[in-house]
Write a protein that holds these residues in place. Structure first.
Motif, short mmCIF file in Angstrom:
data_model
loop_
_atom_site.label_atom_id
_atom_site.label_comp_id
_atom_site.label_asym_id
_atom_site.label_seq_id
_atom_site.Cartn_x
_atom_site.Cartn_y
_atom_site.Cartn_z
N ILE A 138 -41.11 -52.99 -39.74
CA ILE A 138 -41.97 -52.06 -38.88
C ILE A 138 -41.27 -51.30 -38.14
O ILE A 138 -41.73 -50.06 -37.94
N VAL A 139 -40.09 -51.43 -37.45
CA VAL A 139 -39.36 -50.70 -36.63
C VAL A 139 -38.78 -49.62 -37.57
O VAL A 139 -38.58 -48.56 -36.88
N VAL A 140 -38.02 -49.88 -38.59
CA VAL A 140 -37.67 -48.71 -39.61
C VAL A 140 -38.43 -48.06 -39.94
O VAL A 140 -38.33 -46.82 -40.12
N ALA B 27 -29.95 -42.55 -40.03
CA ALA B 27 -29.37 -43.13 -38.95
C ALA B 27 -30.47 -43.94 -38.02
O ALA B 27 -30.34 -44.96 -37.59
N ALA B 28 -31.47 -43.17 -37.86
CA ALA B 28 -32.81 -43.72 -37.17
C ALA B 28 -33.02 -45.25 -37.79
O ALA B 28 -33.26 -46.11 -37.15
N ALA B 29 -33.20 -45.16 -39.21
CA ALA B 29 -33.70 -46.41 -39.80
C ALA B 29 -32.64 -47.45 -39.73
O ALA B 29 -32.82 -48.74 -39.66
N ILE B 30 -31.25 -47.12 -40.14
CA ILE B 30 -30.17 -48.19 -39.80
C ILE B 30 -29.93 -48.41 -38.53
O ILE B 30 -30.06 -49.99 -38.71
N PHE B 31 -29.99 -47.90 -37.55
CA PHE B 31 -29.85 -48.50 -36.12
C PHE B 31 -30.93 -49.19 -35.74
O PHE B 31 -30.73 -50.20 -34.97
#
Length: 259
Positions: A139-141, A158-162
């Motif tokens: 969900i966060v990804v 980057a947003a998805a990885i972190f």
């Protein structure tokens, strides 16, 4: 055509590195003629083709091992992350989210993103390495991908990885894999959405340089393949800190130039 080739190379090299491909495209287009939203999104799909090639064995495994509960759970969570992105992305489009016309927002997003990388690496160092894809991660990804789309310079990868790392998926390679795989339906869907909008507008069809788009698409796919292979090898023995410094320095340089 040369400008299209340059944009394709920039997209392919930056799509999967946590430095923001859209941000770099907007920076380059600050000096080159601005392209359509279809162009900017479609060449990102070109880079996603590279992910399909790099992860072809993993994709085949996920597609053919439906009876494996682990793979089935992984696929379900990939679909869930994509659905979150699709719903929130359409909402953002409906509310009028557009790419910025100036470089300043990109510069600030680069700097803030660099600081976030430092925090994520600190978080990962002080937690036991984990590789499980939980519902929280999925969900966060999904949410993180929309945030990156609304704020160019953030970087979708980057947003998805972190986001995955903050949600507990602290193993870098595992977080990168999930982020890259969920990007496949995300970017293809975004490209399809913009393509349908363009095909429904006769003036937009005539205005689009389709041959240049094709050149940029192929260039992004080829360089994207090389970039993904390099990044996966790099993070096997290194942190993302070097990208944090790059983002902060580039963002600061852009603000200095604007001033």
């Amino acid at each position: 055509m040369l400008e299209a080739l340059i944009l394709g190379l920039v997209e392919g090299l930056t799509e999967f590195l946590p430095i923001s491909s859209t941000g770099h495209l907007l920076i380059v287009q600050h000096w080159l003629p601005r392209r359509s939203d279809l162009f900017n999104i479609a060449i990102q799909a070109g880079a996603i083709v590279a992910v399909c090639l790099v992860y072809r064995h993993r994709l085949r495994e996920l597609a053919t091992a439906r009876r494996d509960p682990v793979n089935r759970d992984y696929v379900i969570k990939l679909i869930a992350a994509f659905c979150v992105t699709a719903v929130l992305g359409l909402l953002a489009k409906t509310l009028g989210a557009e790419l910025p016309e100036t470089v300043a927002p990109v510069a600030w997003a680069l700097i803030i993103g660099g600081v976030v990388i430092f925090i994520a690496e600190y978080y990962a160092r002080h937690h036991v390495p984990a590789e499980s894809i939980t519902w929280k991660v999925a969900i966060v990804v999904g949410i993180a991908q929309v945030v990156a789309g609304v704020f160019p310079g953030t970087s979708r990868s980057a947003a998805a990885i972190f986001a995955a790392m903050f949600a507990g998926l602290t193993m870098r390679a595992r977080a990168a894999e999930f982020a890259f795989l969920v990007g496949i339906p995300t970017m293809f869907a975004a490209t399809g959405y913009e393509l349908m909008k363009t095909l429904g507008d006769g003036a937009a069809i005539a205005a689009e340089a389709w041959d240049e788009l094709a050149v940029a698409f192929v260039a992004a796919a080829i360089t994207g393949f090389a970039a993904v292979k390099w990044l996966l090898g790099f993070i096997a023995g290194h942190t993302y800190i070097v990208f944090a410094w790059y983002r902060i320095l580039l963002g600061a340089l852009l603000l200095l130039m604007l001033a």
